[in-house]
Design an enzyme around this catalytic site. Structure first.
Site, short mmCIF file in Angstrom:
data_model
loop_
_atom_site.label_atom_id
_atom_site.label_comp_id
_atom_site.label_asym_id
_atom_site.label_seq_id
_atom_site.Cartn_x
_atom_site.Cartn_y
_atom_site.Cartn_z
N LYS A 89 40.17 -17.61 16.79
CA LYS A 89 40.22 -16.32 17.24
C LYS A 89 41.28 -16.39 18.25
O LYS A 89 42.29 -15.53 18.26
CB LYS A 89 39.02 -16.21 18.19
CG LYS A 89 37.86 -15.67 17.17
CD LYS A 89 36.46 -15.62 17.84
CE LYS A 89 35.36 -15.35 16.81
NZ LYS A 89 33.97 -15.51 17.45
N GLN A 105 30.78 -16.15 22.48
CA GLN A 105 30.62 -16.78 21.11
C GLN A 105 29.15 -17.21 21.09
O GLN A 105 28.43 -17.86 21.95
CB GLN A 105 31.30 -18.09 21.30
CG GLN A 105 31.22 -18.72 19.76
CD GLN A 105 31.64 -18.05 18.77
OE1 GLN A 105 32.85 -17.35 18.63
NE2 GLN A 105 31.03 -17.94 17.62
N ASP A 158 32.54 -7.22 20.09
CA ASP A 158 31.55 -7.61 18.99
C ASP A 158 30.56 -6.39 18.63
O ASP A 158 29.82 -6.66 17.70
CB ASP A 158 30.84 -8.78 19.61
CG ASP A 158 31.21 -10.15 18.85
OD1 ASP A 158 31.75 -10.07 17.70
OD2 ASP A 158 30.81 -11.11 19.28
#
Ligand code: NDP
Length: 305
Positions: A54, A98, A121
């Site tokens: 990422k 994460q 997200d």
């Protein structure tokens, strides 16, 4: 093979190219550089690989990447304090924590502490509610990537029968909402669904997000249907030989029996090289979108739901 192969790797490169172009324009015209902060707690090897990837792709499209690596024993208080700082940081437009988090941390609490406008997200309860009520939301990356590929292949999705297999909060449910938003007739199937093959057979679009190798059979697919395979499953691949320690090598496969389905479907995504690469590309797109929204600027075209 009769199906068109939907090349997620190539599509993701196109999305990253669009993001990079828009980022360059933002920098030049407004002096703004979008920034993505990724928070990793602990040292789960798979998560470390994702976070590295990422960060690398964020920099490649011209955005700023801020990596926060915290020890596994980080307290909830310390993690929430970091999120507060990132929420207040004007250079940070997207925040991603994460998952999974270590067991002592409350995932829902942590995710809901993120400013919804920076929740790239799309897991914050506000974004879930906005998506569910058809309002402008930050949309979870994996289903957003699936939607982009389907729109690209079909043009309009209006009136098509779609079956989403799986009802998780990160893939199945938001996928169903997005397809509904594009006026599909949507069925969400799960482990209690009766006669799944018959349900799938009615679908013009099948999205498989189950987590079981080769679960969806070729003869379940309606001829000409579009098949989007979200699954990532690692299976033994004795044909590749063994590792030095004697263990058999493995390979990645999807939730769909690709070899059988490709002769029936009209279009299909492979695994690997289908949905997977689109997920990070959509994370970058979401970070750009979040940056444009906070500055009241035009959103990038074709990169949002
Ligand atoms: P979950 O385990 O959270 O959800 C799986 C879903 O599949 C559940 O809703 C479950 O139903 C359903 N299911 C399980 N068994 C059956 C069955 N026999 N018949 C019908 N439905 C069944 O998984 P995720 O949604 O998180 O992920 C799904 C897959 O997608 C995984 O392989 C994951 O690795 C992959 N993935 C890929 C991503 C990418 O970037 N490409 C990103 C995220 C996930 P029930 O609710 O009834 O238990």
């Amino acid at each position: 093979m009769t199906a068109t192969l939907i090349d997620g790797k190539a599509f993701a490169a196109t999305v990253r190219g669009k993001v990079a172009t828009h980022v360059a324009r933002l920098k030049e015209a407004q002096g703004i550089t979008p920034g993505l902060a990724v928070v990793l707690v602990g040292d789960d090897p798979a998560s470390e690989v994702y976070v590295r990837s990422k960060g690398k792709q964020t920099v490649e499209v011209g955005m700023n990447s801020y990596e926060h690596k915290l020890p596994a024993e980080t307290s909830e208080e310390d993690l929430l304090a970091l999120i507060e700082r990132l929420n207040a940081d004007k250079d940070v437009h997207g925040i991603l924590v994460q998952l999974p988090l270590p067991a002592h941390l409350d995932e829902a609490l942590v995710i809901n502490a993120i400013n919804p406008a920076k929740d790239v997200d799309g897991f914050h309860i506000s974004n879930v509610g906005l998506l569910g009520t058809g309002q402008k939301a930050m949309v979870p990356c994996t289903p957003l990537g699936c939607l982009m590929m389907l729109r690209d292949h079909h043009g309009s999705l209006s009136g098509l029968n779609a079956v989403v297999i799986g009802r998780s909060n990160i893939v199945g449910k938001p996928m169903a909402q997005l397809l509904l938003g594009d006026s599909c007739t949507v069925t969400v199937a799960h482990s209690r669904t009766k006669d799944l093959p018959e349900v799938v057979k009615r679908a013009d679009i099948v999205v498989a997000a189950v987590g079981r190798a080769h679960f969806v059979q070729g003869d379940w697919i309606k001829p000409g249907a579009s098949v989007i395979d979200v699954g990532i499953n690692r299976i033994p691949a004795p044909e590749k030989g063994s590792h030095e320690d004697g263990s058999v090598k493995t390979r990645l496969v999807g939730d769909v029996d690709f070899e059988a389905a490709k002769d029936v479907a009209g279009a299909i995504t492979p695994v690997p090289g289908g949905v997977g690469p689109m997920t990070i590309a959509c994370l970058l797109a979401n970070t750009l979108t979040a940056c444009c929204r906070v500055h009241g600027l035009a959103e990038p075209e074709g990169l949002t739901a």
